[in-house]
Design a protein around this motif. Structure first.
Motif, PDB file in Angstrom:
ATOM      1  N   VAL A   1       0.878  -1.166   0.000  1.00 19.53           N
ATOM      2  CA  VAL A   1       0.000   0.000   0.000  1.00 19.53           C
ATOM      3  C   VAL A   1       0.916   1.216   0.000  1.00 19.53           C
ATOM      4  O   VAL A   1       1.787   1.343   0.864  1.00 19.53           O
ATOM      5  CB  VAL A   1      -0.923   0.031   1.239  1.00 19.53           C
ATOM      6  CG1 VAL A   1      -1.773   1.292   1.245  1.00 19.53           C
ATOM      7  CG2 VAL A   1      -1.809  -1.200   1.291  1.00 19.53           C
ATOM      8  N   GLU A   2       0.733   2.079  -0.988  1.00 19.90           N
ATOM      9  CA  GLU A   2       1.567   3.262  -1.114  1.00 19.90           C
ATOM     10  C   GLU A   2       0.723   4.483  -0.771  1.00 19.90           C
ATOM     11  O   GLU A   2      -0.409   4.614  -1.230  1.00 19.90           O
ATOM     12  CB  GLU A   2       2.077   3.356  -2.553  1.00 19.90           C
ATOM     13  CG  GLU A   2       3.151   4.379  -2.769  1.00 19.90           C
ATOM     14  CD  GLU A   2       3.709   4.318  -4.184  1.00 19.90           C
ATOM     15  OE1 GLU A   2       3.967   5.390  -4.729  1.00 19.90           O
ATOM     16  OE2 GLU A   2       3.858   3.203  -4.746  1.00 19.90           O
ATOM     17  N   SER A   3       1.312   5.355   0.041  1.00 24.90           N
ATOM     18  CA  SER A   3       0.616   6.587   0.413  1.00 24.90           C
ATOM     19  C   SER A   3       1.504   7.770   0.085  1.00 24.90           C
ATOM     20  O   SER A   3       2.642   7.607  -0.374  1.00 24.90           O
ATOM     21  CB  SER A   3       0.280   6.578   1.903  1.00 24.90           C
ATOM     22  OG  SER A   3       1.469   6.758   2.666  1.00 24.90           O
ATOM     23  N   THR A   4       0.979   8.952   0.356  1.00 25.97           N
ATOM     24  CA  THR A   4       1.777  10.154   0.135  1.00 25.97           C
ATOM     25  C   THR A   4       2.960  10.204   1.095  1.00 25.97           C
ATOM     26  O   THR A   4       3.929  10.900   0.837  1.00 25.97           O
ATOM     27  CB  THR A   4       0.913  11.424   0.302  1.00 25.97           C
ATOM     28  OG1 THR A   4       0.269  11.367   1.579  1.00 25.97           O
ATOM     29  CG2 THR A   4      -0.129  11.526  -0.789  1.00 25.97           C
ATOM     30  N   LYS A   5       2.900   9.435   2.196  1.00 27.66           N
ATOM     31  CA  LYS A   5       3.962   9.426   3.203  1.00 27.66           C
ATOM     32  C   LYS A   5       4.972   8.288   3.020  1.00 27.66           C
ATOM     33  O   LYS A   5       6.138   8.463   3.315  1.00 27.66           O
ATOM     34  CB  LYS A   5       3.361   9.267   4.602  1.00 27.66           C
ATOM     35  CG  LYS A   5       2.640  10.458   5.153  1.00 27.66           C
ATOM     36  CD  LYS A   5       2.494  10.260   6.654  1.00 27.66           C
ATOM     37  CE  LYS A   5       1.137  10.550   7.182  1.00 27.66           C
ATOM     38  NZ  LYS A   5       0.988  10.231   8.586  1.00 27.66           N
ATOM     39  N   SER A   6       4.487   7.096   2.628  1.00 24.95           N
ATOM     40  CA  SER A   6       5.370   5.928   2.643  1.00 24.95           C
ATOM     41  C   SER A   6       4.776   4.776   1.837  1.00 24.95           C
ATOM     42  O   SER A   6       3.666   4.861   1.328  1.00 24.95           O
ATOM     43  CB  SER A   6       5.590   5.462   4.085  1.00 24.95           C
ATOM     44  OG  SER A   6       4.382   4.961   4.620  1.00 24.95           O
ATOM     45  N   VAL A   7       5.558   3.702   1.763  1.00 22.16           N
ATOM     46  CA  VAL A   7       5.092   2.444   1.187  1.00 22.16           C
ATOM     47  C   VAL A   7       5.118   1.405   2.300  1.00 22.16           C
ATOM     48  O   VAL A   7       6.115   1.279   3.007  1.00 22.16           O
ATOM     49  CB  VAL A   7       5.987   1.984   0.019  1.00 22.16           C
ATOM     50  CG1 VAL A   7       5.549   0.624  -0.497  1.00 22.16           C
ATOM     51  CG2 VAL A   7       5.984   3.010  -1.101  1.00 22.16           C
ATOM     52  N   SER A   8       4.005   0.685   2.482  1.00 21.84           N
ATOM     53  CA  SER A   8       3.934  -0.345   3.513  1.00 21.84           C
ATOM     54  C   SER A   8       3.569  -1.679   2.885  1.00 21.84           C
ATOM     55  O   SER A   8       2.760  -1.736   1.960  1.00 21.84           O
ATOM     56  CB  SER A   8       2.872   0.016   4.551  1.00 21.84           C
ATOM     57  OG  SER A   8       3.300   1.095   5.332  1.00 21.84           O
ATOM     58  N   ASP A   9       4.179  -2.729   3.428  1.00 21.39           N
ATOM     59  CA  ASP A   9       3.864  -4.071   2.962  1.00 21.39           C
ATOM     60  C   ASP A   9       2.493  -4.497   3.458  1.00 21.39           C
ATOM     61  O   ASP A   9       2.089  -4.150   4.566  1.00 21.39           O
ATOM     62  CB  ASP A   9       4.903  -5.073   3.463  1.00 21.39           C
ATOM     63  CG  ASP A   9       6.252  -4.896   2.805  1.00 21.39           C
ATOM     64  OD1 ASP A   9       6.293  -4.549   1.605  1.00 21.39           O
ATOM     65  OD2 ASP A   9       7.270  -5.096   3.492  1.00 21.39           O
ATOM     66  N   ILE A  10       1.801  -5.257   2.628  1.00 22.71           N
ATOM     67  CA  ILE A  10       0.612  -5.979   3.067  1.00 22.71           C
ATOM     68  C   ILE A  10       1.119  -7.354   3.482  1.00 22.71           C
ATOM     69  O   ILE A  10       1.768  -8.048   2.694  1.00 22.71           O
ATOM     70  CB  ILE A  10      -0.429  -6.117   1.935  1.00 22.71           C
ATOM     71  CG1 ILE A  10      -0.905  -4.745   1.462  1.00 22.71           C
ATOM     72  CG2 ILE A  10      -1.603  -6.976   2.398  1.00 22.71           C
ATOM     73  CD1 ILE A  10      -1.698  -4.781   0.162  1.00 22.71           C
ATOM     74  N   VAL A  11       0.871  -7.713   4.729  1.00 22.16           N
ATOM     75  CA  VAL A  11       1.337  -8.993   5.263  1.00 22.16           C
ATOM     76  C   VAL A  11       0.124  -9.903   5.405  1.00 22.16           C
ATOM     77  O   VAL A  11      -0.839  -9.564   6.095  1.00 22.16           O
ATOM     78  CB  VAL A  11       2.055  -8.799   6.620  1.00 22.16           C
ATOM     79  CG1 VAL A  11       2.513 -10.140   7.173  1.00 22.16           C
ATOM     80  CG2 VAL A  11       3.223  -7.841   6.472  1.00 22.16           C
TER      81      VAL A  11
END
Length: 134
Positions: free
Chosen positions: A64-74
């Motif tokens: 999931v990519e946001s204006t702040k960061s990229v986070s893994d979907i686990v």
């Protein structure tokens, strides 16, 4: 802490995904929690597994990519992806506005239904989020 919700009908992973059974003991729907979407900020892109992919509990299966960061979907459970929320391709921001409804990510046919027992209930999840210093 903002006014976040954690529906009691869902189960939660330590990685901030939620799970609800859509077919008892065999199929679950997966999304990210209100806390996760709040921490991410404005979601701008989602990379989901494909239908037919196998996912393994506690392993990355998307982003999931946001204006702040990229986070893994686990993946909170193991099994085969049988549906993905294709509407997120054109409107990923719905994860922010409706994380427990239209913002769902994918459905999994479980390979081991007992994995559901390893997930937290809403109260335990809320306590875990609070202990993270949110």
């Amino acid at each position: 802490m903002p006014d976040l919700t954690f529906p009691a009908s869902l189960r939660y992973s330590r990685d901030h995904e939620w799970v609800t059974e859509t077919r008892e003991g065999s199929v679950v729907r997966v999304g990210i929690s209100d806390f996760a979407q709040d921490q991410l900020g404005d979601v701008v892109f989602v990379d989901l597994p494909d239908v037919g992919d196998s996912v393994t509990a506690n392993e990355n299966c998307g982003e999931v990519e946001s204006t702040k960061s990229v986070s893994d979907i686990v993946a909170p459970v193991s099994g085969e992806v049988i549906a993905v929320n294709e509407s997120l391709e054109d409107a990923p921001e719905v994860i922010n506005s409706d994380p427990y409804g239209e913002g769902w990510l994918f459905d999994v046919e479980l390979s081991d239904a007992s994995e559901l027992d390893t997930l937290m209930d809403a109260d335990a999840y809320a306590a875990a989020v609070e202990s993270e210093g949110a």
